[in-house]
Design a protein around this motif. Structure first.
Motif, PDB file in Angstrom:
ATOM      1  N   PHE A 193       0.820  -1.211   0.000  1.00  0.00           N
ATOM      2  CA  PHE A 193       0.000   0.000   0.000  1.00  0.00           C
ATOM      3  C   PHE A 193       0.854   1.261   0.000  1.00  0.00           C
ATOM      4  CE2 PHE A 193      -2.436   3.362   2.109  1.00  0.00           C
ATOM      5  CZ  PHE A 193      -3.596   3.353   1.361  1.00  0.00           C
ATOM      6  N   SER A 194       1.800   1.352   0.916  1.00  0.00           N
ATOM      7  CA  SER A 194       2.575   2.592   1.058  1.00  0.00           C
ATOM      8  C   SER A 194       3.636   2.761  -0.026  1.00  0.00           C
ATOM      9  CB  SER A 194       3.236   2.655   2.438  1.00  0.00           C
ATOM     10  OG  SER A 194       4.184   1.621   2.599  1.00  0.00           O
ATOM     11  N   ARG A 195       4.087   1.652  -0.626  1.00  0.00           N
ATOM     12  CA  ARG A 195       5.086   1.723  -1.697  1.00  0.00           C
ATOM     13  C   ARG A 195       4.478   1.482  -3.082  1.00  0.00           C
ATOM     14  NH1 ARG A 195       9.626   4.175   0.422  1.00  0.00           N
ATOM     15  NH2 ARG A 195      10.371   3.081   2.295  1.00  0.00           N
ATOM     16  N   GLY A 196       3.231   1.029  -3.109  1.00  0.00           N
ATOM     17  CA  GLY A 196       2.571   0.774  -4.398  1.00  0.00           C
ATOM     18  C   GLY A 196       3.173  -0.382  -5.157  1.00  0.00           C
ATOM     19  N   SER A 197       3.674  -1.388  -4.419  1.00  0.00           N
ATOM     20  CA  SER A 197       4.428  -2.465  -5.065  1.00  0.00           C
ATOM     21  C   SER A 197       3.577  -3.664  -5.465  1.00  0.00           C
ATOM     22  CB  SER A 197       5.548  -2.939  -4.136  1.00  0.00           C
ATOM     23  OG  SER A 197       5.020  -3.358  -2.878  1.00  0.00           O
ATOM     24  N   ALA A 198       2.271  -3.629  -5.245  1.00  0.00           N
ATOM     25  CA  ALA A 198       1.418  -4.781  -5.554  1.00  0.00           C
ATOM     26  C   ALA A 198       1.338  -5.030  -7.052  1.00  0.00           C
ATOM     27  CB  ALA A 198       0.020  -4.548  -4.983  1.00  0.00           C
ATOM     28  N   ILE A 199       1.135  -6.298  -7.407  1.00  0.00           N
ATOM     29  CA  ILE A 199       0.858  -6.679  -8.789  1.00  0.00           C
ATOM     30  C   ILE A 199      -0.513  -7.326  -8.824  1.00  0.00           C
ATOM     31  CG2 ILE A 199       3.274  -6.936  -9.432  1.00  0.00           C
ATOM     32  CD1 ILE A 199       3.032  -9.932  -9.002  1.00  0.00           C
ATOM     33  N   GLN A 258      -3.496 -17.742 -19.290  1.00  0.00           N
ATOM     34  CA  GLN A 258      -2.634 -16.653 -19.758  1.00  0.00           C
ATOM     35  C   GLN A 258      -2.503 -15.552 -18.715  1.00  0.00           C
ATOM     36  OE1 GLN A 258      -5.104 -18.110 -21.460  1.00  0.00           O
ATOM     37  NE2 GLN A 258      -4.785 -18.046 -23.678  1.00  0.00           N
ATOM     38  N   HIS A 259      -3.602 -15.253 -18.039  1.00  0.00           N
ATOM     39  CA  HIS A 259      -3.557 -14.215 -17.012  1.00  0.00           C
ATOM     40  C   HIS A 259      -2.659 -14.628 -15.848  1.00  0.00           C
ATOM     41  CE1 HIS A 259      -6.413 -11.113 -18.320  1.00  0.00           C
ATOM     42  NE2 HIS A 259      -7.098 -12.094 -18.883  1.00  0.00           N
ATOM     43  N   LEU A 260      -2.752 -15.886 -15.451  1.00  0.00           N
ATOM     44  CA  LEU A 260      -1.915 -16.353 -14.344  1.00  0.00           C
ATOM     45  C   LEU A 260      -0.445 -16.426 -14.757  1.00  0.00           C
ATOM     46  CD1 LEU A 260      -4.136 -19.102 -12.682  1.00  0.00           C
ATOM     47  CD2 LEU A 260      -3.974 -16.656 -12.180  1.00  0.00           C
ATOM     48  N   SER A 261      -0.200 -16.749 -16.017  1.00  0.00           N
ATOM     49  CA  SER A 261       1.184 -16.743 -16.507  1.00  0.00           C
ATOM     50  C   SER A 261       1.752 -15.331 -16.471  1.00  0.00           C
ATOM     51  CB  SER A 261       1.243 -17.290 -17.940  1.00  0.00           C
ATOM     52  OG  SER A 261       0.917 -18.657 -17.972  1.00  0.00           O
ATOM     53  N   ARG A 262       0.918 -14.350 -16.826  1.00  0.00           N
ATOM     54  CA  ARG A 262       1.388 -12.957 -16.785  1.00  0.00           C
ATOM     55  C   ARG A 262       1.601 -12.502 -15.354  1.00  0.00           C
ATOM     56  NH1 ARG A 262      -2.146  -8.436 -19.725  1.00  0.00           N
ATOM     57  NH2 ARG A 262      -3.521  -8.899 -17.963  1.00  0.00           N
ATOM     58  N   LEU A 263       0.777 -12.972 -14.422  1.00  0.00           N
ATOM     59  CA  LEU A 263       0.971 -12.641 -13.007  1.00  0.00           C
ATOM     60  C   LEU A 263       2.341 -13.135 -12.544  1.00  0.00           C
ATOM     61  CD1 LEU A 263      -0.339 -11.520 -10.361  1.00  0.00           C
ATOM     62  CD2 LEU A 263      -1.099 -13.867  -9.914  1.00  0.00           C
ATOM     63  N   MET A 264       2.671 -14.363 -12.911  1.00  0.00           N
ATOM     64  CA  MET A 264       3.972 -14.921 -12.557  1.00  0.00           C
ATOM     65  C   MET A 264       5.101 -14.133 -13.211  1.00  0.00           C
ATOM     66  SD  MET A 264       3.304 -17.331 -10.492  1.00  0.00           S
ATOM     67  CE  MET A 264       2.036 -18.466  -9.972  1.00  0.00           C
ATOM     68  N   LYS A 265       4.887 -13.715 -14.444  1.00  0.00           N
ATOM     69  CA  LYS A 265       5.893 -12.932 -15.160  1.00  0.00           C
ATOM     70  C   LYS A 265       6.084 -11.570 -14.517  1.00  0.00           C
ATOM     71  CE  LYS A 265       8.814 -12.258 -18.519  1.00  0.00           C
ATOM     72  NZ  LYS A 265      10.079 -13.030 -18.604  1.00  0.00           N
ATOM     73  N   SER A 266       4.998 -10.962 -14.064  1.00  0.00           N
ATOM     74  CA  SER A 266       5.099  -9.667 -13.388  1.00  0.00           C
ATOM     75  C   SER A 266       5.976  -9.784 -12.153  1.00  0.00           C
ATOM     76  CB  SER A 266       3.706  -9.152 -12.997  1.00  0.00           C
ATOM     77  OG  SER A 266       2.921  -8.859 -14.130  1.00  0.00           O
ATOM     78  N   ALA A 267       5.751 -10.851 -11.373  1.00  0.00           N
ATOM     79  CA  ALA A 267       6.556 -11.069 -10.173  1.00  0.00           C
ATOM     80  C   ALA A 267       8.029 -11.253 -10.537  1.00  0.00           C
ATOM     81  CB  ALA A 267       6.043 -12.285  -9.407  1.00  0.00           C
ATOM     82  N   GLU A 268       8.267 -12.006 -11.595  1.00  0.00           N
ATOM     83  CA  GLU A 268       9.647 -12.247 -12.032  1.00  0.00           C
ATOM     84  C   GLU A 268      10.327 -10.956 -12.469  1.00  0.00           C
ATOM     85  OE1 GLU A 268      11.905 -14.384 -15.807  1.00  0.00           O
ATOM     86  OE2 GLU A 268       9.941 -15.145 -15.187  1.00  0.00           O
ATOM     87  N   LEU A 269       9.616 -10.137 -13.247  1.00  0.00           N
ATOM     88  CA  LEU A 269      10.194  -8.886 -13.742  1.00  0.00           C
ATOM     89  C   LEU A 269      10.544  -7.929 -12.607  1.00  0.00           C
ATOM     90  CD1 LEU A 269       7.869  -8.223 -16.816  1.00  0.00           C
ATOM     91  CD2 LEU A 269      10.307  -8.770 -16.902  1.00  0.00           C
ATOM     92  N   LEU A 270       9.784  -8.000 -11.515  1.00  0.00           N
ATOM     93  CA  LEU A 270       9.998  -7.097 -10.388  1.00  0.00           C
ATOM     94  C   LEU A 270      10.823  -7.723  -9.271  1.00  0.00           C
ATOM     95  CD1 LEU A 270       6.404  -5.567 -10.274  1.00  0.00           C
ATOM     96  CD2 LEU A 270       8.469  -4.501 -11.180  1.00  0.00           C
ATOM     97  N   ALA A 281       5.855  -4.286 -19.036  1.00  0.00           N
ATOM     98  CA  ALA A 281       5.168  -5.568 -19.230  1.00  0.00           C
ATOM     99  C   ALA A 281       4.646  -6.143 -17.920  1.00  0.00           C
ATOM    100  CB  ALA A 281       6.103  -6.571 -19.896  1.00  0.00           C
ATOM    101  N   ALA A 282       5.049  -5.551 -16.791  1.00  0.00           N
ATOM    102  CA  ALA A 282       4.555  -5.992 -15.490  1.00  0.00           C
ATOM    103  C   ALA A 282       3.242  -5.285 -15.173  1.00  0.00           C
ATOM    104  CB  ALA A 282       5.582  -5.694 -14.403  1.00  0.00           C
ATOM    105  N   LYS A 283       2.257  -6.055 -14.749  1.00  0.00           N
ATOM    106  CA  LYS A 283       0.964  -5.455 -14.390  1.00  0.00           C
ATOM    107  C   LYS A 283       1.045  -5.053 -12.917  1.00  0.00           C
ATOM    108  CE  LYS A 283      -3.960  -6.137 -15.341  1.00  0.00           C
ATOM    109  NZ  LYS A 283      -4.065  -5.079 -16.357  1.00  0.00           N
ATOM    110  N   ALA A 284       1.740  -3.964 -12.683  1.00  0.00           N
ATOM    111  CA  ALA A 284       2.002  -3.464 -11.333  1.00  0.00           C
ATOM    112  C   ALA A 284       1.107  -2.270 -11.036  1.00  0.00           C
ATOM    113  CB  ALA A 284       3.467  -3.068 -11.197  1.00  0.00           C
TER     114      ALA A 284
END
Length: 302
Positions: A101-107, A127-139, A227-230
């Motif tokens: 919340f305070s850093r805005g780091s959620a995906i 596909q959505h869950l794969s992108r969620l995993m990719k977002s975590a990896e990118l960050l 590409a990260a859905k952050a």
């Protein structure tokens, strides 16, 4: 807007005209700096221009009052899947000083639930869950659950809330407090919401919209991974939408720092000209599941 299209923009292999893909003959028209489109897509292939936009001027007061009642009932009876357990909606909270919340780091991810012959079905969940995993990896974040575990949790959440049609929103975040610590090494918390259809969601909204070129540029991919859905990336989209609304439009389309058309606040952008479907290329925009679905479907239906 076509002059802002990147020369490498993907296009459908076959030209499209009046098809089942578009409910009405598509047109894009300049008018005092705006683009008006009456092309409405099916809900499960919503390209984004119609997705998530609220037309307050079209919603009478009784609809708003009814929505408030629906929201209250949902929050009173709704269940949220949080870290392996279904809990009451009002209990799904985080500390104000949490990192997410305070850093805005959620995906996050969000996708539709539709009525199927044997019960609710999710559109493009894999596909959505794969992108969620990719977002975590990118960050550089670590998920606490696998794709399969999350898919099972989505199913449980839908059944617990008896949602036949609506939206699923998944949030992965650091719920622990972080007053000054910027980088955490713990695994992410995970919350899943099943939100039933309502007037507010506008799942059947096919009204024309007015779009403009935003005064804000799309963030550069070398500043943050676009590409990260952050959640933090959507501050860019918030500014574009706020700018558009203040100028009397519904949607603001952003141009990238390279000078080419990128995307809207929460919208993928498609142009149809001379029967050809065009869209900006990946690299400077979110890898949209809906965008991909439309590009895959267009050659087969036109």
């Amino acid at each position: 807007f076509e002059r802002f299209l990147h020369p490498a923009s993907p296009r459908a292999e076959r030209s499209i005209g009046r098809t089942a893909f578009l409910r009405r003959e598509p047109f894009l028209q300049r008018q005092e700096g705006a683009v008006n489109t009456s092309a409405a897509l099916p809900n499960d292939l919503c390209c984004g221009l119609m997705f998530g936009i609220q037309f307050d001027s079209l919603a009478p007061e009784f609809i708003r009052a009814n929505q408030l009642r629906e929201d209250k009932m949902m929050k009173e009876k709704g269940k949220v899947w949080l870290n392996g357990a279904l809990i009451p909606w009002e209990k799904a909270t985080v500390p104000l000083l949490s990192h997410g919340f305070s850093r805005g780091s959620a995906i996050f991810e969000i996708f539709g639930i539709h009525k199927g012959q044997k019960g609710p079905v999710a559109f493009g969940m894999d596909q959505h869950l794969s992108r969620l995993m990719k977002s975590a990896e990118l960050l550089g974040m670590e998920m606490a659950y696998t794709k399969e575990e999350i898919a099972t949790a989505v199913s449980k959440t839908v059944r617990a809330n008896e949602v036949g049609r609506g939206l699923i929103k998944i949030l992965a975040y650091w719920g622990e407090e972080a007053v000054i610590q910027l980088v955490l090494d713990s695994k992410l918390d995970l919350a899943i919401f099943a939100i039933p259809e309502s007037k507010e969601l506008g799942l059947d909204n096919d009204q024309p919209i007015a779009a403009c070129l935003s005064r804000w540029r799309k963030i550069h991919p070398e500043t943050v991974p676009v590409a990260a859905k952050a959640c933090s990336n959507y501050l860019n989209g918030y500014l574009a939408r706020r700018d558009a609304i203040r100028r009397g439009f519904d949607v603001g389309l952003m141009v990238g720092t390279d000078g080419f058309l990128a995307e809207g606040s929460t919208e993928s952008v498609f142009l149809v000209k001379d029967g050809v479907l065009k869209t900006p290329p990946l690299g400077r925009i979110l890898s949209s599941i809906t965008r991909m679905s439309i590009l895959e479907a267009a050659p087969h239906i036109g």
